[in-house]
Design a protein around this motif. Structure first.
Motif, PDB file in Angstrom:
ATOM      1  N   LYS A 207      56.400  31.249  66.209  1.00 10.62           N
ATOM      2  CA  LYS A 207      55.674  32.207  65.382  1.00 10.62           C
ATOM      3  C   LYS A 207      56.380  32.343  64.032  1.00 10.62           C
ATOM      4  CE  LYS A 207      54.434  34.848  69.522  1.00 10.62           C
ATOM      5  NZ  LYS A 207      54.559  36.153  70.230  1.00 10.62           N
ATOM      6  N   LYS A 230      46.753  31.759  58.685  1.00 13.30           N
ATOM      7  CA  LYS A 230      45.574  32.293  59.355  1.00 13.30           C
ATOM      8  C   LYS A 230      44.480  31.241  59.467  1.00 13.30           C
ATOM      9  CE  LYS A 230      46.506  37.108  58.138  1.00 13.30           C
ATOM     10  NZ  LYS A 230      46.078  38.303  57.354  1.00 13.30           N
ATOM     11  N   ASN A 233      45.389  28.812  62.281  1.00 13.44           N
ATOM     12  CA  ASN A 233      45.662  29.417  63.598  1.00 13.44           C
ATOM     13  C   ASN A 233      47.152  29.418  63.942  1.00 13.44           C
ATOM     14  OD1 ASN A 233      42.888  29.989  64.243  1.00 13.44           O
ATOM     15  ND2 ASN A 233      42.608  27.805  64.668  1.00 13.44           N
ATOM     16  N   GLU A 235      50.323  31.734  64.259  1.00 12.24           N
ATOM     17  CA  GLU A 235      50.558  33.165  64.440  1.00 12.24           C
ATOM     18  C   GLU A 235      51.583  33.665  63.422  1.00 12.24           C
ATOM     19  OE1 GLU A 235      51.590  36.316  68.065  1.00 12.24           O
ATOM     20  OE2 GLU A 235      51.164  34.198  68.509  1.00 12.24           O
ATOM     21  N   HIS A 237      53.238  37.330  61.470  1.00 13.04           N
ATOM     22  CA  HIS A 237      53.374  38.784  61.566  1.00 13.04           C
ATOM     23  C   HIS A 237      54.185  39.307  60.380  1.00 13.04           C
ATOM     24  CE1 HIS A 237      51.997  38.744  65.775  1.00 13.04           C
ATOM     25  NE2 HIS A 237      52.709  37.637  65.884  1.00 13.04           N
TER      26      HIS A 237
END
Length: 298
Positions: A207, A230, A233, A235, A237
């Motif tokens: 990630k 995004k 796909n 991930e 944060h």
């Protein structure tokens, strides 16, 4: 890494306020607000043959910063684009070019802090130089966490892209003294904010993470990386990140217009891997797609 002088820049033309001037004659008054108090806003633009990367986003941020600081006589986007085009044409530039776009509050009638002393309107500067990316993105960079904290909004909002860069310069000085490439700045709560001149991303367990933009500039290259993640796909944060988490990342990279995507290979003497598959994928994804973000001046 110290940038070097390109001999092609010796005779460049620079746009200042009302027209083009040879490099040695391109000057502002000692009464200009940029001299008096760092009272100016700026953007860094990257030029490819396809155009200028994220041009409208940069001009929007310039306008918003100038509005926040209550500048008057702010040139329109069309006027700024015309000045940029004039500068690039005069220098024969359409690639490998970095533009330092500056808008000052303008000249004062006498020295002083009061913006009411600025009665001649703002001053636009377009400085275009032949310049490669600032870092060696194959080797990566080594950074040092500094004692200089990044400004929190209650002191000076980092969303204003202003010319008063002493906060960042002090961090860079600390890195220079230690023989490192950049200073890593924490926020007032001791969470990671950014490097002295670029945003940071961390790769961990498949990630990608990046610090909240509470005490840093939410950079345009940063937003491009988030968008690419995004779309692909991957991930990603936004969250608070500690130094310990950064030390133990699978990979860390910096983002910015002048460096694009740069692996960070050392933080405070701790080696950071640069071979993580997701980090390599992200760097390749950015490289393949960045020119699709170019916009023409027409």
């Amino acid at each position: 890494m110290l940038q070097t002088s390109d001999p092609r820049n010796k005779n460049i033309k620079v746009y200042v306020n009302d027209g083009l001037y040879p490099r040695d004659e391109a000057k502002v008054s000692v009464f200009d607000s940029s001299v008096q108090g760092g009272d100016a806003v700026w953007e860094g633009l990257r030029v490819y043959p396809e155009g200028i990367v994220c041009l409208d986003k940069h001009l929007t941020r310039l306008h918003e910063s100038a509005k926040t600081l209550a500048f008057t006589d702010i040139p329109s986007k069309a006027e700024i684009k015309k000045a940029i085009q004039m500068t690039l044409d005069a220098n024969g530039m359409d690639n490998e070019t970095h533009i330092r776009l500056t808008l000052t509050r303008g000249e004062k009638i006498t020295s002083g802090m009061d913006p009411r002393l600025n009665q001649s309107g703002s001053c636009l500067i377009v400085l275009a130089e032949w310049k490669p990316l600032v870092y060696d993105n194959n080797s990566g960079i080594k950074v040092l966490s500094t004692s200089q904290r990044r400004n929190a909004p209650q002191y000076l909002d980092s969303k204003i892209h202003h010319n008063n860069l002493l906060n960042n310069i002090i961090a860079k000085i600390q890195a220079n003294v230690a023989g490192k490439d950049a200073g890593l700045m924490l926020d007032d709560r001791s969470f990671v904010a950014e490097l002295n001149g670029s945003n940071l991303f961390m790769v961990k367990n498949g990630k990608i993470y990046t610090p909240y933009a509470h005490a840093c500039l939410p950079g345009i290259t940063r937003s491009t990386v988030i968008e690419l993640c995004k779309k692909s796909n991957i991930e990603i944060h936004e969250q608070d990140i500690t130094l310990s988490q950064l030390y133990n990342a699978d990979g860390v990279f910096a983002t910015g217009t002048m460096g694009e995507l740069t692996p960070v290979v050392e933080i405070d003497g701790r080696e950071i891997p640069k071979g993580d598959s997701l980090q390599r994928k992200m760097l390749q994804l950015f490289s393949r797609n960045i020119r699709s973000y170019c916009e023409t001046l027409a």
